[in-house]
Scaffold this motif. Structure first.
Motif, mmCIF file in Angstrom:
data_model
loop_
_atom_site.group_PDB
_atom_site.id
_atom_site.type_symbol
_atom_site.label_atom_id
_atom_site.label_comp_id
_atom_site.label_asym_id
_atom_site.label_seq_id
_atom_site.Cartn_x
_atom_site.Cartn_y
_atom_site.Cartn_z
ATOM 1 N N SER A 7 31.733 41.858 39.105
ATOM 2 C CA SER A 7 30.411 41.236 39.066
ATOM 3 C C SER A 7 29.433 42.100 38.291
ATOM 4 O O SER A 7 29.583 43.323 38.212
ATOM 5 C CB SER A 7 29.885 41.000 40.490
ATOM 6 N N ASP A 8 28.462 41.433 37.702
ATOM 7 C CA ASP A 8 27.288 42.071 37.104
ATOM 8 C C ASP A 8 27.618 43.117 36.042
ATOM 9 O O ASP A 8 27.177 44.262 36.131
ATOM 10 C CB ASP A 8 26.438 42.697 38.214
ATOM 11 N N HIS A 151 26.848 33.719 42.678
ATOM 12 C CA HIS A 151 26.115 34.929 42.304
ATOM 13 C C HIS A 151 25.092 35.312 43.371
ATOM 14 O O HIS A 151 25.131 36.410 43.914
ATOM 15 C CB HIS A 151 25.420 34.734 40.952
ATOM 16 N N GLY A 189 27.815 38.058 44.240
ATOM 17 C CA GLY A 189 27.433 39.185 43.393
ATOM 18 C C GLY A 189 25.975 39.546 43.592
ATOM 19 O O GLY A 189 25.475 39.584 44.699
ATOM 20 N N HIS A 192 24.495 44.322 43.625
ATOM 21 C CA HIS A 192 24.943 45.617 43.115
ATOM 22 C C HIS A 192 25.231 46.608 44.246
ATOM 23 O O HIS A 192 25.094 47.825 44.061
ATOM 24 C CB HIS A 192 23.915 46.230 42.156
ATOM 25 N N ALA A 209 28.609 46.743 41.422
ATOM 26 C CA ALA A 209 28.611 46.175 40.081
ATOM 27 C C ALA A 209 29.520 46.952 39.135
ATOM 28 O O ALA A 209 29.772 48.141 39.314
ATOM 29 C CB ALA A 209 27.199 46.150 39.531
ATOM 30 N N GLN A 213 24.803 50.574 39.827
ATOM 31 C CA GLN A 213 24.590 50.234 41.231
ATOM 32 C C GLN A 213 23.090 50.159 41.534
ATOM 33 O O GLN A 213 22.266 50.731 40.822
ATOM 34 C CB GLN A 213 25.272 51.253 42.135
ATOM 35 N N TYR A 235 35.029 47.454 41.314
ATOM 36 C CA TYR A 235 35.424 46.052 41.389
ATOM 37 C C TYR A 235 36.304 45.906 42.612
ATOM 38 O O TYR A 235 36.567 46.881 43.323
ATOM 39 C CB TYR A 235 36.103 45.551 40.101
#
Length: 263
Positions: A7-8, A151, A189, A192, A209, A213, A235
């Motif tokens: 994510s991110d 998200h 997500g 973070h 993330a 972070q 991840y």
């Protein structure tokens, strides 16, 4: 079934974020996943894919996706541009027209990848049309377990600054999920940071993330003074067996990877 959840990445074709190079971080993440988990079915990347250069950043993301042996399934976050994403990145067939929202039908379960993007806002939204699509998919799944990726969290997580920009109509969204007993897990997500728990009987998780972070809630911070903490990116490796989930959070590189001035 094993999947990789990222994510991110906040990918930019130039420049850094707080001194961190998002290109180096995403390359490290995908290289690590391809090397260590080649048996994964695919990578789900749950939003905030790019920075502000819509054409250039999505073109670079398309290149990263094309060079990965593992198929990458992109999703939309607040930092994304829906039309730019739909124009440049491949999505599975059969999704919702005009949105980055689709289902992945698997033998033992269904993955729903949702679009919580709200134009011009950092908070998320989930309109009546998207809610109707979600409910239709939950009905169609029947007794098959459903794993929902999105998200924006639809609930507060005890992260004060992130809770200010969660999904705006979260209660309505959760009301739909709660009507069905086939929702196995909720994956989000945006924040973070890693969190997990359950809400209305549904297990949920967020992850760190790929890019940078967010600080812990204390000491207090705000967006004007925001600086990424010195925490390594993450991840998750998710093993799914029907409704059962085992999740490992993977530090795929050291904090110094992509840091300006680091050797």
């Amino acid at each position: 079934m094993k999947i990789i959840w990222m994510s991110d990445p906040h990918l930019q074709n130039a420049g850094t974020i707080g001194g961190l190079d998002p290109r180096a971080r995403l390359k490290a993440a995908l290289d690590h996943a391809n090397a260590h988990y080649p048996d994964a079915a695919f990578v789900v990347m749950s939003g905030d894919l790019v920075g502000d250069d819509i054409e250039g950043d999505y073109a670079l993301m398309a290149d990263f996706m094309a060079r990965s042996d593992l198929t990458v399934l992109p999703m939309a976050g607040n930092n994304d541009n829906r039309q730019g994403l739909l124009h440049q990145l491949p999505l599975p067939e059969g999704g919702m027209d005009g949105f980055v929202q689709y289902a992945v039908e698997l033998p033992e379960c269904v993955l729903l990848c949702l679009d919580t993007h709200k134009e011009g806002a950092h908070a998320g939204a989930f309109c009546e049309a998207r809610l109707a699509w979600l409910e239709q998919r939950l009905k169609q799944a029947g007794d098959k377990p459903v794993h929902v990726f999105m998200h924006h969290p639809p609930m507060a997580l005890g992260l004060p600054k992130q809770d200010e920009i969660m999904l705006e109509n979260g209660d309505a969204f959760l009301d739909v999920l709660a009507r069905y007993n086939n929702v196995a897990h909720l994956y989000m997500g945006h924040v973070h940071r890693q969190t997990n728990g359950s809400l209305r009987g549904i297990p949920f998780a967020t992850i760190g993330a790929v890019s940078f972070q967010a600080p812990a809630p204390r000491p207090e911070w705000d967006w004007e003074s925001f600086q990424p903490p010195k925490e390594a990116p993450r991840y998750a490796v998710v093993d799914i067996n029907g409704a059962d989930v085992c999740m490992q959070h993977i530090q795929f590189c050291a904090y110094g990877v992509g840091l300006e001035g680091a050797s």
